[in-house]
Design an enzyme around this catalytic site. Structure first.
Site, PDB file in Angstrom:
ATOM      1  N   CYS A   1    -115.666 -88.208 -51.987  1.00  0.00           N
ATOM      2  CA  CYS A   1    -115.294 -87.434 -50.530  1.00  0.00           C
ATOM      3  C   CYS A   1    -115.424 -88.663 -49.374  1.00  0.00           C
ATOM      4  O   CYS A   1    -114.716 -88.449 -48.338  1.00  0.00           O
ATOM      5  CB  CYS A   1    -116.138 -86.367 -50.527  1.00  0.00           C
ATOM      6  SG  CYS A   1    -115.806 -85.017 -51.664  1.00  0.00           S
TER       7      CYS A   1
ATOM      8  N   CYS B   1    -120.146 -87.426 -51.517  1.00  0.00           N
ATOM      9  CA  CYS B   1    -120.181 -88.352 -52.619  1.00  0.00           C
ATOM     10  C   CYS B   1    -119.468 -89.262 -52.473  1.00  0.00           C
ATOM     11  O   CYS B   1    -118.568 -89.284 -51.477  1.00  0.00           O
ATOM     12  CB  CYS B   1    -119.891 -87.573 -53.970  1.00  0.00           C
ATOM     13  SG  CYS B   1    -118.065 -87.169 -54.000  1.00  0.00           S
TER      14      CYS B   1
ATOM     15  N   HIS C   1    -113.933 -80.496 -54.516  1.00  0.00           N
ATOM     16  CA  HIS C   1    -115.064 -80.817 -53.619  1.00  0.00           C
ATOM     17  C   HIS C   1    -114.650 -79.982 -52.125  1.00  0.00           C
ATOM     18  O   HIS C   1    -113.573 -79.967 -51.918  1.00  0.00           O
ATOM     19  CB  HIS C   1    -115.553 -82.151 -53.459  1.00  0.00           C
ATOM     20  CG  HIS C   1    -116.188 -82.595 -54.637  1.00  0.00           C
ATOM     21  ND1 HIS C   1    -117.114 -83.854 -54.429  1.00  0.00           N
ATOM     22  CD2 HIS C   1    -115.939 -82.443 -55.876  1.00  0.00           C
ATOM     23  CE1 HIS C   1    -117.364 -84.104 -55.619  1.00  0.00           C
ATOM     24  NE2 HIS C   1    -116.756 -83.320 -56.563  1.00  0.00           N
TER      25      HIS C   1
ATOM     26  N   GLU D   1    -115.102 -80.843 -49.305  1.00  0.00           N
ATOM     27  CA  GLU D   1    -114.603 -82.052 -48.097  1.00  0.00           C
ATOM     28  C   GLU D   1    -112.977 -82.210 -48.547  1.00  0.00           C
ATOM     29  O   GLU D   1    -112.330 -82.188 -47.527  1.00  0.00           O
ATOM     30  CB  GLU D   1    -115.409 -83.262 -48.239  1.00  0.00           C
ATOM     31  CG  GLU D   1    -116.757 -83.494 -47.993  1.00  0.00           C
ATOM     32  CD  GLU D   1    -117.828 -83.148 -49.310  1.00  0.00           C
ATOM     33  OE1 GLU D   1    -118.699 -83.603 -49.133  1.00  0.00           O
ATOM     34  OE2 GLU D   1    -117.381 -82.632 -50.105  1.00  0.00           O
TER      35      GLU D   1
END
Length: 153
Positions: free
Chosen positions: A86, A83, A53, A55
């Site tokens: 993260c 999410c 991801h 992040e």
């Protein structure tokens, strides 16, 4: 108050992800002076890694640059509500502030879903501002998923 320039750069990262057929999420991390120290976009498809991801990639990059495991004086700008995975990483990294664009009613972990920062097990809660450039960030995601769904029909 916030600086819109990092969100502009995060949006450019999201568009890069879109062009690579990744879910268009972009991230920028800035230090205490407002200098961009990390940028990233989702790379889950490219890396064949569900944890790639934006992040997480940006946090890793910023920690390598700073040569430390905490980012207490840094802020993170994300085009989509993080999410749960993260959000927890943002807490663990001790980021000072989180700014995000679109809300994620289905997969969010900040204002939706498990609300990681409201959990009693959360040891660090960043200042959080959601809805920055929300319409533009949302429209890019909608366009992406319409394209994906159209291709699978």
């Amino acid at each position: 108050m916030y600086d819109i320039k990092p969100m502009e750069r995060a949006f450019k990262e999201a568009k890069r992800a879109f062009s690579k057929e990744e879910v268009p999420v972009g991230v920028v991390i800035v230090d205490a002076t407002g200098t961009i120290i990390a940028t990233a976009h989702n790379e889950m498809v490219q890396r064949k890694d569900p944890t790639a991801h934006a992040e997480l990639l940006a946090i890793q990059q910023a920690c390598r640059l700073n040569k430390k495991g905490r980012l207490e004086d840094c802020d993170i700008y994300v085009t989509l509500e993080p999410c749960p995975m993260c959000a927890q990483a943002i807490s663990f990294a001790r980021l000072r502030r989180l700014y995000f664009g679109a809300y994620d009613l289905k997969g969010g972990g900040v204002d939706h879903g498990p609300r990681i920062f409201n959990s009693s097990s959360c040891h660090h809660i960043p200042e959080t501002v959601g809805g920055l450039e929300e319409e533009r960030c949302s429209q890019l995601l909608i366009k992406f998923f319409e394209k994906v769904r159209g291709a699978s029909s």
